[in-house]
Design a protein around this motif. Structure first.
Motif, mmCIF file in Angstrom:
data_model
loop_
_atom_site.group_PDB
_atom_site.id
_atom_site.type_symbol
_atom_site.label_atom_id
_atom_site.label_comp_id
_atom_site.label_asym_id
_atom_site.label_seq_id
_atom_site.Cartn_x
_atom_site.Cartn_y
_atom_site.Cartn_z
ATOM 1 N N ILE A 1 49.005 86.186 -3.825
ATOM 2 C CA ILE A 1 48.409 86.512 -2.517
ATOM 3 C C ILE A 1 48.657 87.985 -2.191
ATOM 4 N N VAL A 2 49.883 88.457 -2.492
ATOM 5 C CA VAL A 2 50.203 89.859 -2.236
ATOM 6 C C VAL A 2 49.399 90.762 -3.167
ATOM 7 N N ARG B 1 45.629 90.628 -2.517
ATOM 8 C CA ARG B 1 45.284 90.710 -1.100
ATOM 9 C C ARG B 1 44.370 89.529 -0.725
ATOM 10 N N ALA B 2 44.823 88.348 -1.077
ATOM 11 C CA ALA B 2 43.984 87.165 -0.911
ATOM 12 C C ALA B 2 44.129 86.608 0.488
ATOM 13 N N GLY C 1 49.942 85.259 6.034
ATOM 14 C CA GLY C 1 48.633 85.660 6.518
ATOM 15 C C GLY C 1 47.483 85.155 5.688
ATOM 16 N N ALA C 2 47.746 84.194 4.803
ATOM 17 C CA ALA C 2 46.666 83.630 3.993
ATOM 18 C C ALA C 2 46.464 82.172 4.382
#
Lengths: 143, 298
Positions: B203-204, B207-208, B240-241
């Motif tokens: 995710i990091v 930027r998912a 934040g995902a």
């Protein structure tokens, strides 16, 4: 109590109508309390209305239960003052620790980084931002 | 008399060592024809003889030090090196541990025969003592080989377990800002932890904004696994995902309901495709079919 460099207040920057707070390193309990006070005061008594608060935690290595509670309380207070709060940039290790502790921070809206947090605040009308729970207070969900 | 007997007792290992050194060539030649060596060194017999000689040397060294029953004796280090590799290759070829043990035991016969030839009278007390010592030494050798084989097997299992953990949890980038983990096989705590960590890292990195956990390939879900899934979803949300769980089988859905686990806060979709469609829709991306859906002319 004398204020050592470790407990100096966290700066609250105004970016347009958005308040930006960047947390760095370890945040002492007093500093967290101070931050909550500062943010709520700025929202309530600021010269211009505040459209949102972005708290960036990408520089934070550890978040303990106290800081988790303070963040949730900031969001709750901000909501009562008709302002949204977005938490951005949490690292995987911090997220895992919080989840293991059972601190899901249910009242907080999150974003990948400051940029997406700002566009989230800009693009969504204040009433439709996802993630608002029925109960605004900080609750601990079972792990 | 007693002193003489004592001398004789300590003499036996020395004598055995001397015998092994003297007959090194002959023993090695005979061992090279034994099943164990013949099946490993199929290319050249010279190589087999060399390996056998190394083992005889090591045994002679152990005999000289008199620690016939001690598997920690320094001489056995060379044996571990030689026979450990051989037993590992035999194990890979499908031999069971007891088969390998039997093959090592088969090495004893030729040496005993040579030892008997040393003495004019095989029934004599000295000959008996030497034979006994040699039997003990060969028994210890078998133990050393078995120990090496078993520990090699354990190492292999540990390595494979590690590889499985790494290989079995690939994080795939399905679209700009959409990552997915297709989970296959049984989930346990260690694997769930790996899945969670690699998904959050992805995710990091990517930027998912959307992470899809596809559990089509997971045969059973118990309360522990469900809990891990919920933790993963919660951690992704904190970063934040948005996390979507897809591919829950009917039987698993029933189990989850029966277990009383509340997945209400988690977005679920029937399949990976539905989850992807949801993620794209949330990003405002519309995929429409191409106007002409016929076969391409050649």
């Amino acid at each position: 109590m004398t204020r050592s460099p470790a407990t100096r207040p966290v700066p609250v920057l105004a970016l347009g109508d958005v308040l930006l707070v960047t947390l760095q390193g370890e945040l002492r309990d007093e500093a967290a309390e101070q931050l909550r006070y500062d943010i709520v005061r700025r929202i309530g008594a600021g010269p211009s209305p505040v459209g949102g608060v972005v708290i960036d935690v990408s520089g934070v290595e550890t978040v303990d239960s106290f800081l988790g509670r303070v963040l949730a309380e900031i969001a709750g207070s901000a909501r009562l003052l008709a302002t949204r709060t977005v938490l951005s940039g949490m690292r995987p290790a911090v997220a895992i620790t919080l989840v293991e502790l059972g601190l899901m921070l249910p009242g907080l809206v999150t974003a990948l980084d400051v940029e997406s947090a700002l566009s989230l605040l800009k693009d969504t009308p204040s009433q439709t931002l996802p993630g608002h729970p029925a109960h605004p207070a900080f609750t601990e969900e079972g792990a | 008399m007693q002193v003489a007997e004592h001398d004789a007792a300590s003499e036996v290992p020395q004598r055995l060592g001397g015998f092994l050194e003297r007959r090194r060539e002959q023993i090695a030649q005979r061992w090279a024809d034994a099943t164990l060596f013949r099946t490993v060194f199929i290319v050249s017999r010279g190589e087999a003889v060399e390996a056998c000689e190394a083992v005889v040397d090591a045994l002679a060294e152990v005999a000289r030090t008199g620690r016939l029953e001690d598997i920690e004796a320094t001489g056995f280090a060379a044996v571990r090196e030689q026979l450990g590799r051989m037993s590992a290759s035999r194990a890979r070829a499908g031999s069971s541990p007891s088969q390998i043990a039997g093959e090592v035991a088969g090495l004893r016969e030729p040496v005993i025969a040579l030892l008997d030839a040393e003495f004019a009278d095989p029934g004599d007390e000295q000959a008996h003592a030497c034979r006994l010592a040699l039997t003990v030494l060969m028994g210890t050798l078998r133990l050393v080989v078995m120990e090496t084989a078993v520990s090699a097997g354990e190492e292999l299992i540990a390595r494979q377990r590690h590889q499985l953990l790494e290989v079995a949890t690939p994080v795939i980038r399905l679209w700009d800002g959409v990552v997915a983990v297709p989970l296959i096989g049984t989930l346990d705590s260690a694997r769930s932890q790996t899945v969670m960590e690699s998904l959050l890292e992805a995710i990091v990195d990517q930027r998912a904004r959307f992470a899809i956990l596809d559990i089509t390939g997971v045969p059973t879900v118990d309360s522990l696994v469900a809990q891990h899934l919920m933790k993963t979803v919660a951690a992704a949300r904190l970063m934040g995902a948005e996390c979507i769980v897809s591919g829950i089988r009917p039987a698993i859905a029933q189990t989850i309901v029966q277990l009383g686990i509340d997945l209400g806060s988690i977005i679920t979709r029937a399949g990976l495709a539905d989850a992807l469609a949801y993620a794209l829709g949330r990003q405002g991306i519309v995929v429409s079919p191409a106007p002409a859906a016929g076969a391409i002319p050649r």
